[in-house]
Design an enzyme around this catalytic site. Structure first.
Site, PDB file in Angstrom:
ATOM      1  N   GLU A  36       0.823  -1.202   0.000  1.00 48.70           N
ATOM      2  CA  GLU A  36       0.000   0.000   0.000  1.00 48.70           C
ATOM      3  C   GLU A  36       0.858   1.252   0.000  1.00 48.70           C
ATOM      4  O   GLU A  36       1.986   1.258   0.480  1.00 48.70           O
ATOM      5  CB  GLU A  36      -0.904   0.001   1.227  1.00 48.70           C
ATOM      6  CG  GLU A  36      -1.886  -1.133   1.161  1.00 48.70           C
ATOM      7  CD  GLU A  36      -2.928  -1.084   2.258  1.00 48.70           C
ATOM      8  OE1 GLU A  36      -2.940  -0.094   3.007  1.00 48.70           O
ATOM      9  OE2 GLU A  36      -3.708  -2.023   2.341  1.00 48.70           O
ATOM     10  N   CYS A  88       3.583   8.554   1.405  1.00 48.76           N
ATOM     11  CA  CYS A  88       4.023   7.572   2.405  1.00 48.76           C
ATOM     12  C   CYS A  88       4.214   6.244   1.672  1.00 48.76           C
ATOM     13  O   CYS A  88       3.250   5.701   1.126  1.00 48.76           O
ATOM     14  CB  CYS A  88       2.942   7.470   3.481  1.00 48.76           C
ATOM     15  SG  CYS A  88       3.301   6.246   4.728  1.00 48.76           S
ATOM     16  N   CYS A 122       6.456  -7.036   7.718  1.00 50.74           N
ATOM     17  CA  CYS A 122       7.580  -6.614   8.555  1.00 50.74           C
ATOM     18  C   CYS A 122       7.848  -7.705   9.587  1.00 50.74           C
ATOM     19  O   CYS A 122       6.910  -8.275  10.151  1.00 50.74           O
ATOM     20  CB  CYS A 122       7.267  -5.297   9.264  1.00 50.74           C
ATOM     21  SG  CYS A 122       8.657  -4.706  10.253  1.00 50.74           S
ATOM     22  N   CYS A 128       6.104  -5.184  16.089  1.00 46.00           N
ATOM     23  CA  CYS A 128       5.709  -4.233  17.143  1.00 46.00           C
ATOM     24  C   CYS A 128       4.247  -4.518  17.506  1.00 46.00           C
ATOM     25  O   CYS A 128       3.421  -4.800  16.641  1.00 46.00           O
ATOM     26  CB  CYS A 128       5.876  -2.801  16.657  1.00 46.00           C
ATOM     27  SG  CYS A 128       7.592  -2.420  16.278  1.00 46.00           S
ATOM     28  N   CYS A 135       1.138  -2.657  15.785  1.00 44.43           N
ATOM     29  CA  CYS A 135       1.236  -2.375  14.342  1.00 44.43           C
ATOM     30  C   CYS A 135       0.633  -3.515  13.534  1.00 44.43           C
ATOM     31  O   CYS A 135       1.021  -4.674  13.694  1.00 44.43           O
ATOM     32  CB  CYS A 135       2.705  -2.199  13.966  1.00 44.43           C
ATOM     33  SG  CYS A 135       2.968  -2.031  12.186  1.00 44.43           S
ATOM     34  N   CYS A 148      -1.528   5.727   9.354  1.00 43.50           N
ATOM     35  CA  CYS A 148      -0.362   4.926   9.746  1.00 43.50           C
ATOM     36  C   CYS A 148      -0.810   3.686  10.484  1.00 43.50           C
ATOM     37  O   CYS A 148      -1.701   3.736  11.302  1.00 43.50           O
ATOM     38  CB  CYS A 148       0.513   5.683  10.729  1.00 43.50           C
ATOM     39  SG  CYS A 148       1.444   6.951   9.980  1.00 43.50           S
TER      40      CYS A 148
END
Ligand code: SAH
Ligand code: SF4
Length: 387
Positions: free
Chosen positions: A100, A113, A120, A124, A127, A363
């Site tokens: 994205e 962005c 990932c 975290c 997230c 985000c």
């Protein structure tokens, strides 16, 4: 040859070449160094992908390039525009993965962005990208391709102006500004775990003959990989944001597991020196506001103590929820109290405006889609708004 993305047809994708790789590529074809600037301008400034239209190249070179090279962008699976003007794209990659990308227009700037990885690995706790696990690094062509694709799409909304504009113009009303003035690596992935593709891509973003963005306006955001931060400091002048999220090791170990490997003491020492010798440059610390977890006045005071020797500013990010998360965003009045304490302590502190809410473009809501997806991912692909 270095980090070239081979096209399906086995052609070399020239989007994957930074200046020095382009020079090597052309030298291997027996071309003079000045061709590098010409080709970079055609590809990145003029956004021409048909070599036959590159009129200042010799006929022989145009034919050679047509035979062995290509300029291949990711495909757009869909594009959404939020009521506040935020754009969000789902991009399909040749291997079936998706990522994205988001464009946020504001009165004085337009921020793109972008993603650096599919998923990932750092997990975290707050997230949604981390929750999906890691699939692979993006190639340099896929990283620079995001900027090229967005500038191409946005220029279709403002036909009289190039969509890349290093100098933000204030003459236009905010709702019609569609130029990319800033790029942030705050989409999917940890950019420093894909250093060899991200850093050359950033150098093209800042290259005057390519995208010409200022070093103050290309920002790499990292969760704090210290060895790679030291390498970045030596190799790139780009701006740096560090995802902090907690003022002490006990809490940061939970929220950002990487902290167990690179704890706050060591991280602060790297951040203190990061822009030494550049009086006007500071590190930005991102701090996601999680209700009842890291958002009390005590945490704010602890943060002040932690950052007292670091030239920095702080950006408080309202937490963006996603399905099955255990966290809730702090109430705005608590975020403002937190801001007040840190600001009064002498650190410039902003609260990030949440944008693109109605299309899940904020985000931590960027989830892309993996090739070997689970049922949840498959459902999400069918109806991205619902999950
Ligand atoms: N991996 C890098 C860059 C991508 S994440 C990093 O961690 O810095 C970009 C930013 O979004 C980071 O500051 C990250 O902590 C933040 N973020 C992640 N999930 C979020 C969420 N659910 N709500 C708000 N911000 C989030
Ligand atoms: Fe990865 Fe950044 Fe998400 Fe952490 S916040 S899991 S480092 S993308």
């Amino acid at each position: 040859m270095c980090h070239l993305l081979q096209d399906k047809t086995d052609k070399i994708n020239l989007l994957g070449l930074d200046r020095s790789a382009m020079q090597t590529f052309l030298a291997e074809l027996g071309e003079k160094p000045f061709r590098t600037n010409q080709l970079i301008q055609w590809i990145h400034q003029a956004r021409i992908s048909d070599f036959s239209q590159m009129t200042n190249l010799s006929h022989a070179l145009r034919e050679k390039l047509t035979a062995i090279a290509c300029i291949r962008l990711p495909d757009i699976a869909w594009e959404k525009i939020a009521t506040d003007g935020t754009h969000k794209w789902l991009l399909r990659l040749p291997d079936g993965n998706s990522i994205e990308m988001v464009f946020i227009p504001e009165a004085r700037r337009g921020t793109l962005c972008i993603s650096s990885q599919v998923g990932c690995a750092l997990d975290c706790r707050f997230c949604s990208t981390g929750k999906q696990g890691f699939s692979r690094n993006l190639t340099m062509a896929e990283i620079i391709g995001q900027l090229q694709l967005a500038s191409q799409r946005l220029s279709e909304y403002q036909p009289k102006e190039n969509a890349i504009s290093p100098q933000a113009s204030t003459a236009r009303p905010p709702e019609t500004r569609k130029a990319i003035t800033n790029v942030v690596f705050m989409g999917m992935g940890e950019p420093l775990l894909n250093f060899d593709n991200v850093v050359p891509a950033m150098s093209l973003m800042m290259d005057d003959l390519a995208y010409g963005l200022s070093k103050y306006r290309v920002t790499l955001s990292t969760s704090g990989l210290i060895p790679a931060m030291l390498r970045l400091k030596a190799e790139s002048p780009a701006a740096l944001a560090v995802s902090l999220h907690a003022p002490n090791d006990d809490l940061r170990n939970v929220l950002v597991p990487l902290n167990k490997k690179y704890p706050l003491d060591a991280l602060m020492s790297v951040c203190s020196d990061y822009f030494s010798g550049h009086a006007k440059r500071v590190v930005t610390f991102e701090y996601v506001m999680l209700k009842g977890i890291n958002d009390s006045p005590k945490h704010a005071k602890e943060l002040l103590t932690l950052l007292r020797t670091v030239p920095c500013k702080v950006n408080l990010i309202p937490f963006n929820p996603f399905p099955l998360t255990e966290y809730v965003c702090s109430p705005m009045e608590d975020i403002k109290i937190f801001q007040q304490i840190v600001q009064t302590g002498g650190i410039h502190t902003t609260i990030r405006k949440t944008r693109g809410d109605d299309i899940d473009a904020a985000c931590g809501q960027l989830v892309g889609n993996f090739k070997d997806r689970t049922k949840r991912n498959a459902r999400w692909l069918e109806n991205p708004a619902k999950i």
